[in-house]
Design a protein around this motif. Sequence first.
Motif, mmCIF file in Angstrom:
data_model
loop_
_atom_site.group_PDB
_atom_site.id
_atom_site.type_symbol
_atom_site.label_atom_id
_atom_site.label_comp_id
_atom_site.label_asym_id
_atom_site.label_seq_id
_atom_site.Cartn_x
_atom_site.Cartn_y
_atom_site.Cartn_z
ATOM 1 N N VAL A 134 -0.253 9.706 13.840
ATOM 2 C CA VAL A 134 0.308 9.400 12.518
ATOM 3 C C VAL A 134 -0.323 8.115 11.968
ATOM 4 N N ALA A 135 -0.483 7.129 12.825
ATOM 5 C CA ALA A 135 -1.109 5.871 12.386
ATOM 6 C C ALA A 135 -2.562 6.098 11.989
ATOM 7 N N LEU A 136 -3.279 6.931 12.734
ATOM 8 C CA LEU A 136 -4.667 7.239 12.387
ATOM 9 C C LEU A 136 -4.739 7.902 11.017
ATOM 10 N N LEU A 137 -3.861 8.874 10.773
ATOM 11 C CA LEU A 137 -3.806 9.526 9.466
ATOM 12 C C LEU A 137 -3.488 8.502 8.382
ATOM 13 N N GLY A 138 -2.568 7.586 8.688
ATOM 14 C CA GLY A 138 -2.202 6.560 7.713
ATOM 15 C C GLY A 138 -3.355 5.637 7.381
ATOM 16 N N VAL A 139 -4.107 5.208 8.396
ATOM 17 C CA VAL A 139 -5.252 4.325 8.168
ATOM 18 C C VAL A 139 -6.289 5.007 7.287
ATOM 19 N N VAL A 140 -6.582 6.272 7.593
ATOM 20 C CA VAL A 140 -7.598 6.996 6.818
ATOM 21 C C VAL A 140 -7.135 7.215 5.379
ATOM 22 N N LEU A 141 -5.867 7.580 5.187
ATOM 23 C CA LEU A 141 -5.357 7.802 3.832
ATOM 24 C C LEU A 141 -5.358 6.503 3.019
ATOM 25 N N VAL A 142 -4.988 5.405 3.657
ATOM 26 C CA VAL A 142 -5.047 4.120 2.956
ATOM 27 C C VAL A 142 -6.483 3.816 2.542
ATOM 28 N N SER A 143 -7.422 4.037 3.453
ATOM 29 C CA SER A 143 -8.829 3.727 3.149
ATOM 30 C C SER A 143 -9.349 4.534 1.966
ATOM 31 N N LEU A 144 -8.864 5.753 1.807
ATOM 32 C CA LEU A 144 -9.291 6.582 0.680
ATOM 33 C C LEU A 144 -8.860 6.009 -0.667
ATOM 34 N N ASN A 145 -7.857 5.131 -0.646
ATOM 35 C CA ASN A 145 -7.279 4.594 -1.892
ATOM 36 C C ASN A 145 -7.787 3.214 -2.285
ATOM 37 N N LEU A 146 -8.664 2.611 -1.501
ATOM 38 C CA LEU A 146 -8.983 1.202 -1.714
ATOM 39 C C LEU A 146 -10.001 0.931 -2.818
#
Length: 431
Positions: free
Chosen positions: A20-32
């Motif tokens: 879940v944390a890995l998915l969260g990190v990747v999704l955040v990175s897509l928004n930066l």
Amino acid sequence: MSRRSSRAVSPSGTLAFPVVALLGVVLVSLNLRTAVTSLSPLLGVIDAEIGLGAGGMGLLGMVPTAMFALWGVLTPVVLRRTGLEVLTVLAMTAAAAGQILRAFAHDPWVMGAGSLVALAGMGIGNVVAPPLVKKYFPRHVAAVSMAYITGLQLGTVVPALVAVPVDEVAGWRVSIGWWAVLAIVAAVPWVIEILRGGSDPGGSTTAGSTSAGSTSAGSAPAGSSRATTVVGGSGPAHRVRVWRSPVGVALALFFGTNSLCTYAFFTWLPAVAESIGMTRAEGGLALAVYSAIGLIAALVVPWAAGRFEDPYPVVVVSVVCYLAGFAGLLWAPGAAPWLWICLLGVGPSTFPLCLTLINLRTRTQAGSAALSGFSQGVGYTAASLGPVVFGLLLSGPGLGGGLAFLTVVLAVMCVVGRIACRPRMLEDTLR
């Protein structure tokens, strides 16, 4: 070089990989970067409708780096009072709200306000991403850095690539506003982590727990009392005075010179492309290509930084490609314009290097958060000059003047990059 473990230790002590944390990190990175590159190709259209003016467009180009700098300084302060996960949710909420506000803008002031809110959220996201990697993936720093930097590059490329086509079909408001949905989705994994009890205000990983993640970056001399210093603990993190370390100062200046060049082109590359004979659509595509080359760097550079003690050759290759692209644009613009764009695209390969070094040059989560905030705060402050100075030179002396300015910046990058790449740890060099 020691081999990293293939599994991470969960807070409960069991061996698990935090999916879940890995998915969260990747999704955040897509928004930066969505609020940056979705706007640049449409500035002319937006100006025609709401009257931004040349000054307004220049200021909008300056807002990303200004907000990234401001929140680079403020985010570590806030982190000492709240958890990484809570702040990440707030960051993605701000990113979504700001992009929605921009989509409904009918005057430059509302457009500016929406940009400030959206880019504040993204500025916070910039800073919290490295310590999130340090916290959840201490044994997989290089690999997870590769994943989130790849996501960041995708979030840079795709908005620029689709901005004009979506505008032609649905209008510019939809083209810049629909990215808010992605920001809302990115908050969900971190809400889950908060509900699981994973948020620990100011928490910090000790040097012992992160040593595996930083082995390849070099280690302190045996017997050094600074080598095992714990910055922070289970309670609130101690303040890490990054500016008292040559590693921190060099990485901040390295980040600044890289970002100054990158954001000058993020803002003005479509105009540069049109000035050498490309169409408006080709200008947007040029920005997408410039950003897309970074996808390759995102896959290769974190691996190289994790594998080799001194990744300075990455800096050399980046600078040489930038200079070759400058020469092509100036002296043979019509001969191979897409080649020059591609060479420019290799230049920002130093960006994933900067982000990876934040974790590879620190021993603790607190050190990572402090170095992330300081390097991005100082770095983006310098970078905020890029769009303004380059734009003024482009409209005055012309393309040659703008590229001469960036050449001087690249010379500085060569010097500070040499210092930042040396295998020394932040906590070991604090004075």
